[in-house]
Structures are given as C-alpha cells and as structure tokens.
Design a protein around this motif. Structure first.
Motif, PDB file in Angstrom:
ATOM      1  N   LYS A 237     -29.751  16.693  -7.684  1.00  0.00           N
ATOM      2  CA  LYS A 237     -28.369  16.100  -7.651  1.00  0.00           C
ATOM      3  C   LYS A 237     -28.653  14.922  -6.192  1.00  0.00           C
ATOM      4  O   LYS A 237     -27.790  13.199  -6.708  1.00  0.00           O
ATOM      5  N   ASN A 238     -28.826  15.135  -5.254  1.00  0.00           N
ATOM      6  CA  ASN A 238     -29.562  14.253  -4.221  1.00  0.00           C
ATOM      7  C   ASN A 238     -30.871  12.742  -4.119  1.00  0.00           C
ATOM      8  O   ASN A 238     -30.757  12.664  -3.516  1.00  0.00           O
ATOM      9  N   ARG A 239     -31.530  13.559  -5.701  1.00  0.00           N
ATOM     10  CA  ARG A 239     -32.766  12.785  -5.533  1.00  0.00           C
ATOM     11  C   ARG A 239     -32.992  12.659  -5.272  1.00  0.00           C
ATOM     12  O   ARG A 239     -34.051  11.607  -4.513  1.00  0.00           O
ATOM     13  N   ASN A 240     -33.513  13.606  -4.120  1.00  0.00           N
ATOM     14  CA  ASN A 240     -35.089  13.282  -3.051  1.00  0.00           C
ATOM     15  C   ASN A 240     -36.321  14.305  -2.730  1.00  0.00           C
ATOM     16  O   ASN A 240     -37.243  14.414  -3.156  1.00  0.00           O
ATOM     17  N   GLY A 241     -35.909  14.986  -4.774  1.00  0.00           N
ATOM     18  CA  GLY A 241     -37.324  15.718  -4.823  1.00  0.00           C
ATOM     19  C   GLY A 241     -37.742  17.131  -4.359  1.00  0.00           C
ATOM     20  O   GLY A 241     -38.509  17.469  -4.390  1.00  0.00           O
ATOM     21  N   PHE A 242     -36.640  17.120  -3.699  1.00  0.00           N
ATOM     22  CA  PHE A 242     -36.867  18.835  -3.160  1.00  0.00           C
ATOM     23  C   PHE A 242     -36.188  19.959  -4.253  1.00  0.00           C
ATOM     24  O   PHE A 242     -34.668  19.801  -4.025  1.00  0.00           O
ATOM     25  N   LEU A 243     -35.874  20.887  -3.418  1.00  0.00           N
ATOM     26  CA  LEU A 243     -35.238  22.761  -4.151  1.00  0.00           C
ATOM     27  C   LEU A 243     -35.041  23.640  -2.998  1.00  0.00           C
ATOM     28  O   LEU A 243     -36.478  23.228  -2.372  1.00  0.00           O
ATOM     29  N   SER A 244     -34.289  24.200  -2.493  1.00  0.00           N
ATOM     30  CA  SER A 244     -33.902  24.678  -2.080  1.00  0.00           C
ATOM     31  C   SER A 244     -34.111  26.091  -2.849  1.00  0.00           C
ATOM     32  O   SER A 244     -34.575  26.019  -4.049  1.00  0.00           O
ATOM     33  N   GLN A 245     -34.051  26.687  -1.382  1.00  0.00           N
ATOM     34  CA  GLN A 245     -35.106  28.198  -2.278  1.00  0.00           C
ATOM     35  C   GLN A 245     -33.621  29.444  -2.862  1.00  0.00           C
ATOM     36  O   GLN A 245     -34.394  29.335  -4.123  1.00  0.00           O
ATOM     37  N   ALA A 246     -32.901  29.269  -3.339  1.00  0.00           N
ATOM     38  CA  ALA A 246     -31.690  29.965  -4.102  1.00  0.00           C
ATOM     39  C   ALA A 246     -31.706  28.715  -6.011  1.00  0.00           C
ATOM     40  O   ALA A 246     -31.910  29.221  -6.759  1.00  0.00           O
ATOM     41  N   ALA A 247     -31.861  27.525  -5.002  1.00  0.00           N
ATOM     42  CA  ALA A 247     -32.294  26.869  -6.610  1.00  0.00           C
ATOM     43  C   ALA A 247     -33.817  27.219  -7.298  1.00  0.00           C
ATOM     44  O   ALA A 247     -33.916  26.783  -8.735  1.00  0.00           O
ATOM     45  N   LEU A 248     -34.517  26.682  -6.291  1.00  0.00           N
ATOM     46  CA  LEU A 248     -35.608  27.471  -7.452  1.00  0.00           C
ATOM     47  C   LEU A 248     -35.551  28.607  -7.532  1.00  0.00           C
ATOM     48  O   LEU A 248     -35.828  28.814  -9.435  1.00  0.00           O
ATOM     49  N   LYS A 249     -35.010  29.457  -7.067  1.00  0.00           N
ATOM     50  CA  LYS A 249     -35.176  31.312  -8.084  1.00  0.00           C
ATOM     51  C   LYS A 249     -34.378  31.249  -9.220  1.00  0.00           C
ATOM     52  O   LYS A 249     -34.738  31.831 -10.101  1.00  0.00           O
ATOM     53  N   GLU A 250     -32.675  30.367  -9.306  1.00  0.00           N
ATOM     54  CA  GLU A 250     -32.041  30.227 -10.196  1.00  0.00           C
ATOM     55  C   GLU A 250     -32.704  29.497 -11.148  1.00  0.00           C
ATOM     56  O   GLU A 250     -32.890  29.650 -12.495  1.00  0.00           O
ATOM     57  N   ALA A 251     -33.602  27.885 -11.167  1.00  0.00           N
ATOM     58  CA  ALA A 251     -34.260  27.617 -11.823  1.00  0.00           C
ATOM     59  C   ALA A 251     -35.237  28.522 -13.018  1.00  0.00           C
ATOM     60  O   ALA A 251     -35.360  28.512 -14.230  1.00  0.00           O
ATOM     61  N   LEU A 252     -36.131  29.447 -12.231  1.00  0.00           N
ATOM     62  CA  LEU A 252     -37.231  30.605 -12.675  1.00  0.00           C
ATOM     63  C   LEU A 252     -36.321  31.606 -13.905  1.00  0.00           C
ATOM     64  O   LEU A 252     -36.523  31.908 -14.606  1.00  0.00           O
ATOM     65  N   LYS A 253     -35.448  31.647 -12.923  1.00  0.00           N
ATOM     66  CA  LYS A 253     -34.597  32.399 -13.923  1.00  0.00           C
ATOM     67  C   LYS A 253     -33.438  31.786 -14.964  1.00  0.00           C
ATOM     68  O   LYS A 253     -33.779  32.600 -16.530  1.00  0.00           O
ATOM     69  N   VAL A 254     -33.351  31.095 -14.999  1.00  0.00           N
ATOM     70  CA  VAL A 254     -33.185  29.878 -16.353  1.00  0.00           C
ATOM     71  C   VAL A 254     -34.586  29.897 -17.709  1.00  0.00           C
ATOM     72  O   VAL A 254     -33.740  30.754 -18.211  1.00  0.00           O
TER      73      VAL A 254
END
Length: 116
Positions: A26-43
C-alpha cells in the motif's frame, strides 16, 4: 522444494505473485511484512510447513528488519535471466525508449504495447 513448485506452475504464478505483491504494498516501498508474504504464498497455493517458512524468512530478512524486499525475493527465487533473455529485454527497452532518455513513460509503453 519451493523453487520446484514454482517451476512446475510457471510464468502464470511468477507474474501473478509480482502483481499481487505490488497490490498489497500500500505505501509502495517495495517491502513486505512476514504476515503479508505468508498470505501471498497462501493465495497462490505455495504454502509450506511453518518451519520451512521460518527458514525462508530468515534467509530473506538477512538485515533483521522484519520486512523483505519483494524484488529481492523474486530474484532469489527465480534467479538471473540468461543472456538470451537479457538481450531480448534490452532490445525491447531500446525500442520503447525511442527518445533515448533512459526512462520510458507509460504513455510511450501504451503506444507500443497492447496486452490484448
């Protein structure tokens, strides 16, 4: 194992992950949190046992900042492009950058490329 799973499912997953990463950043900084990465892999049905995910996270978050650069993540997973692909990308970029400015505005990309 993770790389093998991606290789089997191919380009569709690779491009989908990249697009998804950009959407959730959302803030376009190019970084993901651990939770966001885990959710992306799940998706994308790339779940792994918790211990494997923790090992992956430790490798990706080498600066211990509790976030990972998703550009570095995709590079780490997919590796370098071979020379043929690099030459092809350079050739395409040179065609898009017809003013030779070193950057290509989206309006110029739209003139040259149709995703249909």
């Amino acid at each position: 194992v993770f790389r093998e799973t991606l290789n089997k499912r191919g380009v569709r997953v690779i491009t989908g992950l990249g697009k998804y990463f950009r959407q959730i950043d959302k803030n376009r900084n190019g970084f993901l949190s651990q939770a966001a990465l885990k959710e992306a892999l799940k998706v994308f049905h790339l779940e792994m046992p918790e211990g494997d995910f923790e090992s992956l996270w430790l490798i990706l978050d080498d600066s211990k900042s509790d976030k990972v650069d998703y550009g570095e993540f995709t590079h780490a997973i997919f590796g370098e492009m071979n020379e043929y692909r690099k030459a092809f990308v350079r050739k395409a970029y040179m065609k898009l950058d017809f003013n030779k400015t070193g950057s290509v505005p989206m309006v110029d990309v739209r003139k040259c490329y149709c995703a249909k």
